[in-house]
Design a protein around this motif. Structure first.
Motif, short mmCIF file in Angstrom:
data_model
loop_
_atom_site.label_atom_id
_atom_site.label_comp_id
_atom_site.label_asym_id
_atom_site.label_seq_id
_atom_site.Cartn_x
_atom_site.Cartn_y
_atom_site.Cartn_z
N ASN A 110 -51.16 -53.27 3.07
CA ASN A 110 -51.26 -52.68 1.74
C ASN A 110 -50.13 -53.20 0.87
O ASN A 110 -49.06 -53.56 1.37
CB ASN A 110 -51.14 -51.16 1.82
CG ASN A 110 -52.31 -50.54 2.60
OD1 ASN A 110 -53.48 -50.84 2.32
ND2 ASN A 110 -51.97 -49.74 3.59
N ASP A 154 -61.71 -53.18 -4.34
CA ASP A 154 -61.58 -52.77 -2.95
C ASP A 154 -62.88 -52.80 -2.15
O ASP A 154 -62.89 -52.45 -0.97
CB ASP A 154 -60.93 -51.38 -2.87
CG ASP A 154 -61.71 -50.34 -3.66
OD1 ASP A 154 -62.78 -50.69 -4.21
OD2 ASP A 154 -61.26 -49.19 -3.74
N SER A 181 -63.68 -57.23 3.35
CA SER A 181 -62.31 -56.71 3.53
C SER A 181 -61.45 -57.65 4.36
O SER A 181 -60.23 -57.51 4.40
CB SER A 181 -62.35 -55.32 4.19
OG SER A 181 -62.84 -55.46 5.51
N GLU A 232 -52.73 -50.47 -2.29
CA GLU A 232 -54.05 -51.10 -2.22
C GLU A 232 -54.12 -52.03 -1.01
O GLU A 232 -53.13 -52.70 -0.68
CB GLU A 232 -54.30 -51.92 -3.50
CG GLU A 232 -54.35 -51.07 -4.77
CD GLU A 232 -54.12 -51.88 -6.04
OE1 GLU A 232 -54.65 -51.50 -7.09
OE2 GLU A 232 -53.37 -52.89 -6.00
N ARG A 233 -55.31 -52.08 -0.40
CA ARG A 233 -55.50 -52.97 0.76
C ARG A 233 -55.45 -54.42 0.30
O ARG A 233 -56.21 -54.83 -0.59
CB ARG A 233 -56.89 -52.73 1.38
CG ARG A 233 -56.95 -51.58 2.35
CD ARG A 233 -56.56 -51.96 3.78
NE ARG A 233 -57.50 -52.89 4.40
CZ ARG A 233 -58.63 -52.51 4.99
NH1 ARG A 233 -59.00 -51.25 5.01
NH2 ARG A 233 -59.41 -53.40 5.56
#
Lengths: 256, 813, 185
Positions: free
Chosen positions: C138, B266, B316, C143-144
């Motif tokens: 998500n 993440d 991200s 989770e992203r």
């Protein structure tokens, strides 16, 4: 500078047919529609748009299987039957490099060269004009290799001074096809197998009737004997009593 | 290729197996014949006698799908006859490493390695491990005699592959096997080299990766990796398939073979932690420990450079795969046929003919809402809605066809199989109203970005924060003309700020000299670290045209540019002994002289292995040595013969485990009828394989539309032996129907002794072969052989098994 | 980089001077045909077919291709080419090349010619609509992931490196993970 020639080492050919397409590309020869009739070999024979082609031959002797490839084309004979028989001056001619060139403008479409050739090479196009390998004389005269030779990746096709090619070829210990036949061919082969396996004549000769024409009747014609009698006689000595058109068709001479 | 095309001339033995180089890479034969002229032996191993075989010193047939058995027999022969290169193995491989005593092999476990979970169809690899000391350094036995060392286990495993056993599987006459083994095995001495030229004949199997592993093991046993005339050489099929792979138009990797982020990685820190290989061995360079620099530089090239370390440089913004999510080809079309994919791009590709089980692909396309096809010519994918058995009125897919430029109508680089990135120039403008691919991409980028800027939508930042600086922007922010050199420079990478490295100051805006200068602090960008050095302050290295060949072994170091860092032969530090002296002084690749390496760019500049403070020679692997034993494979650390999913025999002659035990079975996993397979089934009794011919390329979209080429190979054919033809009442030139459990094709019979029946397990097995270059959009040529091939993939890569499956053949009524 | 004609000739074959021919061979006619590629522009490129990476020289005149043959300076092919490489000319002089964008509507049984502007706008709208409707911020585990599984792409090993790089960059910015091409098959 001596006579130029092709030497074709069949043991090196992988049948990629770069030669076949390079010729078409340089000479801007269109493709023909073809069908697969159970072989990789297409078109099945030379045409007015196909000056050289690879023949695919499978042999199996004593359990040893071989796939042989032969680049077929005009052999640019020294004793050239096509030139001997051609009634139109300059339609077929000897280039500076010793190859057999042609000039479509001078071709009268008589088809006699088809019968004068011991290798079944000349073809006629839609305008009924001679077509065959001319050795890319335009390239050669400008210092380039013929298109097919330049394209050949494996060195199967070689072009250059005829004597030098022969000397080099003799170094391989292999027999040279065409070194002496018909006073020496302008396209010679180093063969892996017997000439018959490649459908090559063992002793290529020009029909004797061609000599009769060349040495007796043709000079008369030039002296003014040019007329119906002469043409009939020419027809007789070159193709015999058969109908010319049928004969040409049988040989696949005109695929238009 | 670890080596490159010209290098083939340096080989003493050339094995062409799993490829048909004379037909599919004709120019390679320039070098094959050059080697033969100097005395090299050419070995051709293929189910059929090809144009390659016609030039071979020895031809050996084998039944499709039995390569591991064939090569396993060679490993056995090499070890039994002590033909291996001990010194090379001790220096450069893990042959000396000691293995976990709990590790068990297929000879003990009926075809399986230890750790198999039949329910999950997956291995627990914990026993596939090395014995290590307290510091984590692998324990070794330099004498390679310990029964638990890699060489002894390898010997034990492949002792099951005797010539008799192998012949009974492959159908190769025993004397041919021995002859091949003997000739190839003759290169396990310093001064001799053997090369392998393989292609899709090895990869397109359920055991494809292990086919190549088997050969890699042979090359390591014989000391043939890293040297001139050696290597493991994949002959890649498309002009830029090497480059498109390097730039990772693949689900699982980002440019430069960096793993695609996973959902549980993440943050950038987590990505680096999870994806960076580790070693405790101070003698191992473990080059992938630089991963942080490469991923960070990639992010700096992809996204707005205003993003900072606090923003993870935009990490991200990248899409992330779920843990275990496989988005590869077969899965893609499986989801598409189930209606889970709505929009689709087929950009310069024709899956309706190239995809295995093409009927499934064609049906899948009917489920799309929209499709964009980008090509030079109409093709079976673009026009699927009017193809055979389709009713356009019932198909709702909207299709866009965007015509683009041919290769010589645009400028840019492509990377050949030998990893040479070569620059092409534009000769003419795109034909008619067709456009450069890059122009189309720029338009799509701009138009989509504008929509998000004006309307908003889902996660617009991923789009609006993308960097796209490839030329002058107009007042609307749109680049009118994409400067392809600007793209090439971004791939190489820039210094984004002034940076001092090893005492030298690099200014902001300078191109990075090579990947050793890339940073993980955000101060450098590089779209693809592997191409860093291709376009630097010295200019466009890919456009170089120097004829210089200083080593004389044909490296041509100043012709174009080669990844990595212009290294022409990979793993070249294995081409020398511990003192840096080439195994072959006649054909040296690198050599240590006067305190530095000469020759090719060395695989890491450290000193020879006998000197202190050096690093081991295989720098991309954490242990620093080449892996004869590799736990990286999914189906075992050593290759084992398994039958193709569809095969002509009832049992695997090697064991009770018939097929690769870890492949994903589409049909039995609740799959669709379209995925059905039929093994050892009298309805489909003949082995079939697919291939290309010289005169056509891939699905034939370009070559079927090139009249000069179509003339030479005008339509679909099937090749079969005179024996099978007689059985089936087929004569040469007859129109036949070839059918499998998935579909059928019509094909002209070529009856030829180039196909021979195989004797396998005491029975006669027939094999037929078909090209896959035809398709229905070209009139009167027939259709693709992939209408017959199965939905099944390799155990590691999921590359479909199109080289071994079962069919029937009948004369058309 | 362009080749000089002198180099091209030098590497293409040996120079030929005035011929003095052997016995029985007498040239009947001067064959002074000018070379078709004389004064043509030469551009180097790499063959679009297999990955040997052979060099080609494309001869152009008045903005069109008049000839394409092997690059004699190229260290791999040294001017030679296989049948495919030799046929590059016909990729240009080819009536089957599609030269205008085309569109096939739902349920339609034919292509229709459309403009670039319209096509690109339509595609951009469809990308956005599908992406917006299917975007997963998500996953099921929370989770992203920031991706869409509803748009896929295949291709292409026929693109240049720079285009491959741009293409993957573009697709990934849209959130695609179903990105595959020829290397997988």
């Amino acid at each position: 500078m001596e006579r130029k020639a092709f030497m074709i080492d069949t043991s090196r050919c992988i049948a990629c047919r770069g030669c076949q397409v390079a010729c078409k590309q340089w000479n801007k020869l269109s493709a023909e529609s073809a069908v697969n009739s159970g072989s990789y070999e297409n078109p099945p024979q030379l045409t007015s748009h196909l000056y050289n082609k690879i023949e695919f031959v499978e042999t199996d002797e004593n359990g040893e299987f071989k796939w042989l490839f032969l680049n077929k084309r005009c052999l640019h004979c020294s004793e050239a039957g096509c030139m001997k028989v051609c009634p139109s001056v300059g339609a077929l001619y000897r280039t500076h490099d010793g190859l057999v060139g042609f000039n479509k403008e001078k071709c009268i479409g008589c088809n006699y060269c088809v019968n004068g050739c011991p290798f079944d090479i000349p073809r006629y196009d839609a305008q009924n004009k001679i077509s065959k390998c001319h050795g890319c004389f335009d390239r050669v005269e400008n210092g380039l290799q013929p298109a097919c030779v330049k394209a050949c990746p494996t060195g199967t096709l070689m072009f250059g001074d005829r004597n030098e090619l022969i000397t080099k070829a003799k170094g391989t210990g292999k027999e040279i096809y065409g070194e002496t036949a018909l006073n020496g061919l302008g396209v010679m082969y180093l063969l892996d197998n017997k000439p018959q396996d490649y459908n090559l004549a063992v002793n290529p000769t020009i029909p004797t009737s061609i000599f009769l024409w060349k040495d007796v009747i043709k000079p008369l014609g030039i002296l003014g004997f040019w007329g119906s009698v002469g043409v009939a006689m020419l027809h007789y000595v070159t193709v015999g009593p058969k109908q010319l058109e049928e004969d040409v068709e049988e040989k696949g001479g005109n695929h238009e | 290729m670890t080596n490159h095309w010209i290098d083939i001339r340096n080989a003493d033995v050339i094995l062409i197996m799993g490829s048909n180089a004379a037909e599919n890479h004709p120019i390679s034969f320039k070098y094959v014949l050059e080697a033969q002229e100097k005395g090299a032996k050419l070995l051709s191993v293929d189910p059929r006698f090809t144009r390659t075989s016609s030039k071979a010193d020895l031809y050996a047939p084998l039944r499709s799908g039995t390569d591991i058995a064939f090569l396993g027999g060679m490993i056995n022969y090499i070890i039994e006859n002590n033909l291996y290169h001990s010194e090379y193995m001790q220096l450069h491989t893990n042959a000396t490493f000691l293995i976990n005593p709990d590790f068990k092999m297929p000879g003990e476990l009926d075809g399986l390695f230890s750790g198999y979970d039949a329910d999950k169809r997956k291995y627990d690899k914990s026993t596939w491990s090395f014995q290590r000391d307290a510091n984590g350094i692998p324990l070794t036995d330099q004498s390679m005699q310990d029964p638990n060392c890699v060489l002894q286990l390898l010997k034990k495993h492949f002792s099951r592959y005797s010539v008799e056993v192998v012949s009974d599987i492959t159908g190769t006459p025993q004397e041919k096997l021995t002859e091949v083994y003997k000739i190839y095995g003759s290169t396990g001495v310093a001064g001799r080299a053997a090369t392998i030229m393989y292609a899709m004949g090895w990869t397109q199997h359920t055991v494809g990766t292990q086919n190549i592993r088997t050969m890699a093991i042979i090359q390591l046993l014989l000391g043939n990796i890293g040297i001139a005339g050696g290597g493991v050489n994949a002959l890649r099929g498309e002009s830029n398939v090497q480059g498109s792979t390097d730039h990772c138009l693949l689900f699982h990797i980002l440019p430069g073979y960096l793993p695609t982020p996973k959902a549980d990685w993440d943050s950038l820190a987590k990505y680096i932690e999870k994806s960076t290989p580790k070693t405790t061995d101070p003698d191992s360079a473990n080059w992938w420990s630089n991963r942080s620099k490469y991923i960070t530089s990639l992010l700096r090239a992809h996204f707005d450079t205003a993003l900072t370390a606090e923003d993870d440089f935009g990490y991200s913004l990248l899409p992330k795969l779920d843990t275990g999510q496989n988005a590869s080809w077969l899965m893609l079309f499986d989801r598409m046929i189930k209606g889970d994919i709505k929009g689709f791009f087929a950009w310069g590709q024709n899956p309706a003919c190239s995809g295995s089980n093409a009927n499934k692909v064609r049906k899948a396309l009917t489920q799309l809402d929209w499709m964009v096809t980008v090509n030079l010519f109409d093709n079976e994918t673009a026009s699927f809605w009017k193809g055979p058995d389709m009713n356009p009125a019932e198909i709702d897919t909207e299709v866009f066809f965007l015509p683009v430029a041919a290769s010589f109508e645009k400028e840019g680089s492509i990377t050949n199989s030998g990893r040479w990135a070569q620059w092409r120039y534009q000769a003419v403008a795109p034909l008619g109203n067709s456009r450069h691919d890059s122009v189309v991409m720029n338009e799509l980028y701009y138009r989509v970005a504008q929509l998000y800027k004006s309307e908003g939508g889902a996660f617009p930042e991923a789009i609006t924060k993308l960097s796209w600086n490839y030329g002058f922007k107009g007042i609307d922010g749109k680049i009118d003309h994409i400067d392809i050199h600007a793209v090439a420079k971004e791939i190489n990478g820039y210094f984004l700020e002034d940076k001092e490295i090893k005492g030298k100051l690099y200014k902001k805006g300078e191109l990075v000299p090579s990947f050793a200068f890339l940073q993980d602090d955000g101060s450098t960008s590089s779209g693809n670290w592997l191409y860093c050095n291709s376009y630097n302050e010295n200019g466009n290295m890919m456009a170089r045209r120097s004829q210089k060949d200083p080593t004389g072994v044909g490296l041509y170091p100043e012709w174009s540019w080669c990844w990595p860092v212009n290294r022409r032969i990979l793993y070249n530090r294995a081409s020398v002994d511990a003192n840096g002296v080439p195994w072959n002084k006649e054909r040296p690749v690198i050599w240590w002289a006067g305190g530095s390496w000469k020759g090719d760019v060395p695989d890491g500049g450290w000193k020879p292995l006998s000197q202190a403070g050096t690093k081991k020679s295989f720098i991309m692997l954490p242990d620093g040595v080449a892996a004869i034993f590799s736990a990286g494979m999914n189906e075992g650390p050593f290759p084992e013969h398994y039958e193709p999913l569809e095969c002509p025999i009832e049992k695997n002659p090697m064991s009770g485990t018939k097929n690769n035990p870890i492949i994903k079975l589409f049909f039995t996993d609740g799959g669709l009828e379209v995925d059905a397979f039929y093994s050892y089934d009298q309805r489909y009794p003949y082995v079939a394989t697919t291939y290309r011919v010289t005169e056509h390329w891939q699905t034939g979209v370009m070559t079927r539309n090139t009249p000069w080429l179509l003339e030479m190979q005008p339509s679909m054919f099937v090749e079969l032996s005179p024996e099978l033809a007689k059985d089936k009442g087929i004569t040469n030139g007859d129109m036949c129907v070839v059918s499998s459990g998935r579909g059928k094709v019509e094909a002209v019979a070529i009856v030829t002794k180039r196909f021979r029946p195989f004797k396998v397990q005491g029975t006669i097995i027939h094999q037929v072969g078909l090209p896959w270059c035809y398709g229905w959009t070209t009139p009167n040529v027939g259709d693709s052989a992939n209408l017959l091939t199965p939905t099944i993939g390799d155990g590691n890569t999921m590359i479909p098994e199109t080289k071994a499956f079962q069919v029937n053949i009948e004369k058309r009524g | 980089m362009k080749l000089s004609r002198r180099n091209f000739l030098k590497f293409s074959g040996s120079a030929v001077g005035v011929s003095v021919l052997g016995i029985g061979i007498t040239p009947a006619q001067a064959d002074a045909k000018p070379l078709a590629i004389q004064y043509a522009k030469e551009t180097t490129t790499i063959c679009p077919y297999c990955a040997v990476g052979c060099g080609l020289i494309v001869h152009t005149r008045a903005g069109d291709i008049i000839n394409a043959e092997g690059d004699p300076d190229h260290p791999i092919n040294r001017g030679t080419l296989c049948s495919k490489g030799n046929s590059a000319y016909q990729l240009r002089h080819n009536e089957k090349r599609v030269t205008e964008p085309m569109y096939r509507a739902k349920g339609s049984s034919e292509w229709k010619k459309v403009s670039w502007d319209w096509s690109l706008d339509q595609i951009a709208k469809k990308v956005k609509a599908t992406r917006d409707a299917t975007f997963m911020t998500n996953n099921a585990k929370g989770e992203r992931v920031n991706r869409t599984d509803a748009i896929a792409s295949v291709g292409s090993a026929a693109l240049d490196n720079e285009e491959c790089y741009l293409f993957q960059k573009l697709l990934r910015s849209w959130g695609l993970v179903y990105i595959e091409h020829q290397a997988r098959i």
